[in-house]
Design a protein around this motif. Structure first.
Motif, short mmCIF file in Angstrom:
data_model
loop_
_atom_site.label_atom_id
_atom_site.label_comp_id
_atom_site.label_asym_id
_atom_site.label_seq_id
_atom_site.Cartn_x
_atom_site.Cartn_y
_atom_site.Cartn_z
N SER A 64 -0.03 0.83 -5.35
CA SER A 64 1.24 1.42 -4.93
C SER A 64 1.49 1.30 -3.42
CB SER A 64 1.28 2.90 -5.33
OG SER A 64 0.55 3.67 -4.42
N TYR A 70 2.81 6.09 -7.64
CA TYR A 70 3.76 5.04 -7.27
C TYR A 70 4.90 5.59 -6.41
CZ TYR A 70 1.23 1.85 -10.22
OH TYR A 70 0.24 1.08 -10.74
N GLY A 71 4.56 6.48 -5.51
CA GLY A 71 5.55 6.98 -4.55
C GLY A 71 6.51 8.01 -5.12
N PRO A 77 2.76 0.35 -0.06
CA PRO A 77 3.86 -0.55 0.32
C PRO A 77 3.39 -1.73 1.18
CG PRO A 77 4.03 1.57 1.47
CD PRO A 77 2.96 1.71 0.44
#
Ligand code: HEM
Lengths: 133, 440
Positions: free
Chosen positions: A118, A59-60, A120
């Motif tokens: 996740s 998730y980054g 974007p």
């Protein structure tokens, strides 16, 4: 006039709110996802013990030398992941993992992939600055 | 009225600052070696690959911050009121607990032993001495400050910092409970909840100390007893408690954490607005104090606060965060704040505590050069990471399925700037740090 009672009440009210918020987050049912199964749990431990997060992200969140792996299972599948685990890359070490360890890691990445997306690109941006998926 | 500006020395708290400086040097060294992986991918990977270098760097940086913040608070507390003998003994125990566990952690990384949590990448067993050590710090602090009544704002800030660090540090270990650790989303929510507030907690220790030092330089407590100071403190506390959700906007967790974080983070605009409003006053180099080395660092930190706060607020808007999250813009922000704000302020404390007595100080050309080299390098360092981040962001939105390695290759020129400016940053810092070891 002393401002102390006023200060103390702001302070204590904030503390109470914070503790309530914390309690809600600890006890809330995270219905979004099921817990990981036993193999995926082992995989998570190996993921942590090998410190994969120093290069990779979920998730980054994590290091930036390698790509985000949240959805690598969903996008590229097991054989692809296994190839990387078996030999590493120029930068990624070859951990000489056993077959069991590889299966556990793959199972963990399968689990992470099932928890959400996740990328974007998958979010919609709204005029008020919020986002939704 | 406070006494006019003076330096003071308390041997037991000095050891914290000296140890802190050694961790800073370690952070600088490992940062450079880690950055080498960006310019010469895979170099020396058999001996020290990035999964060891990154924690060696980041943990050393965190240990520099914690050691020095603790040492500073302990020193300033003693300037306000001497410690009883028992506290002196406890401070020693506190020091050795931290020193031994922090060094052991760095050694454990070299052997490839990890707990694998971001930022706190060590084995969870080390949390035991850390929690005990911090508990002792809390006792030492409370022995000297039994009440908040009539206290200046920095005592409130220190109290908040000491208590919240302990709380959030323990919270960051909750993943050890299987029911939490097995649910990735809950685990990551609590992890970033704790990290967000933990950084807020150590900032309370550091900002509190900087207000104390400013008072000391100014020779009065006008600011630290003012309503504005308390207003800003409560705003900071409110953000510490509730703004952490901006780290996890893309995590599919309870959506109210995102909304609360967005709303709460925007209150920081008030602080930004105030800085702009007071621009001249807060950002003007006050010639009156130019002979005080500590003042130079306070001044630099002010400017870095402004830049980083602007970036932080932009990052807290979810729609903008989407473009920055997971890119080197975040690295720019993290290092921008830990170097530009935390390290500058901590160096100002180190100069205050370890530096020569005011009467002996002459601001040397060496000091000025080192100070300028450091700040100019940091600007280049920061900008190169921002550009690399913008380009990565472009890639994430336009070519996410192409190879990551190929994408990093196209960013190589900016990583060269990152590395070279990093090198001169290290050089500048070394020139500033070394004289501090020469003082008694
Ligand atoms: C006082 C000095 C420094 C401090 C306090 C500091 C602090 C940090 C922190 C907190 C991180 C984690 C960033 C994140 O996850 O977003 C980081 C990462 C990093 N730092 Fe530093 N740093 C310092 C100096 C340097 C220097 C001089 C270099 C060398 C060029 C450097 C290179 C790196 C690298 C390569 C990373 C890893 C980025 C990644 O995740 O890929 N740092 N540093």
């Amino acid at each position: 006039m002393s401002t102390y009672p006023w200060k103390l009440s702001v302070f204590l009210s904030l503390i109470v709110l914070f503790l309530l918020y914390s309690a809600v987050l600890y006890c809330r049912e995270y219905k979004e996802v099921l817990p990981a199964d036993v193999l995926a749990q082992d995989g998570k431990m190996i993921w942590q013990q090998k410190n994969c997060v120093s290069c990779h992200q979920l998730y980054g969140l994590g290091g930036h030398l390698g790509p985000d792996l949240t959805n690598v299972y969903g996008k590229k599948g097991e054989p692809y992941i296994k190839a990387f685990l078996q030999s590493g890359t120029t930068v990624m070490p070859n951990y000489h993992l056993t077959e069991n360890e590889m299966q556990a890691l793959i199972s963990f990445l399968k689990y992470t992939s099932s928890t959400g997306i996740s990328d974007p690109n998958s979010f919609t941006k709204h005029n008020d600055g919020t986002i939704s998926q | 009225m406070m006494e006019p500006y003076h330096n003071n020395s308390f041997p037991n708290s000095k050891s914290f600052l000296k140890a802190g400086l050694v961790f800073l040097m370690s952070a600088l060294f490992f940062g450079l070696v880690a950055a080498l992986q960006y310019v010469l991918p895979g170099i020396g990977k058999e001996v020290f690959s990035f999964e060891k270098l990154r924690p060696l760097h980041v943990s050393s940086a965190v240990f520099w911050i914690l050691m020095t913040a603790m040492g500073t608070v302990l020193t300033f507390l003693q300037e306000i009121k001497p410690f009883p003998n028992t506290t002196h003994r406890l401070v020693k125990i506190q020091f050795y607990l931290f020193e031994i566990s922090f060094v052991s952690i760095l050694v454990s990384y070299c052997f490839g032993v990890f707990g694998g949590r971001e930022y706190w990448e060590f084995h969870p067993i080390f949390s035991i001495p850390i929690v005990i050590g911090w508990g002792i710090f809390l006792v030492n602090f409370l022995t000297n400050n039994k009440t908040l009544k009539n206290q200046p704002v920095y005592v409130w800030m220190w109290t908040t910092g000491v208590v919240f660090f302990l709380f959030t540090y323990i919270e960051s270990n909750l993943w050890l409970i299987p029911g939490i650790g097995n649910r990735l989303i809950q685990d990551m929510t609590i992890q970033w909840k704790s990290y967000g507030s933990m950084v807020g907690a150590w900032n309370m220790l550091i900002y509190g100390s900087s207000i104390y030092l400013m008072d000391k330089i100014a020779g009065n407590q006008k600011y630290s007893q003012s309503n504005m100071a308390f207003g800003l403190y409560f705003l900071g506390l409110f953000n510490l408690m509730f703004n952490w959700g901006h780290h996890i906007y893309t995590l599919p967790t309870a959506s109210y954490t995102h909304i609360i974080a967005y709303g709460v983070s925007m209150t920081e605009l008030f602080i930004l607005g105030r800085i702009i409003y007071l621009w001249r006053k807060s950002l003007t180099f006050d010639r009156k104090h130019k002979h005080i080395q500590a003042y130079w660092f306070l001044y630099a930190a002010d400017i870095w606060v402004f830049i980083n706060l602007g970036l932080a607020i932009a990052m807290s808007i979810p729609a903008l965060n989407l473009y920055m999250h997971g890119t080197h813009i975040i690295v720019a922000h993290t290092m921008g704040t830990t170097i530009g704000i935390n390290t500058m302020l901590l160096l100002s404390f180190a100069y205050d505590v370890l530096g020569k007595k005011q009467a002996e100080i002459k601001i040397s050309t060496n000091f000025k050069t080192a100070f300028l080299v450091t700040n100019i390098s940091l600007s280049l360092f920061f900008i190169s990471l921002i550009i690399a981040g913008v380009l990565k962001s472009y890639w994430q939105f336009n070519n996410p399925d192409s190879s990551y390695t190929l994408m990093l290759n196209t960013l190589r020129p900016y990583f060269y700037v990152f590395f070279v400016s990093g090198l001169s940053l290290v050089f500048g810092f070394m020139l500033l740090i070394i004289p501090l070891f020469k003082s008694k």
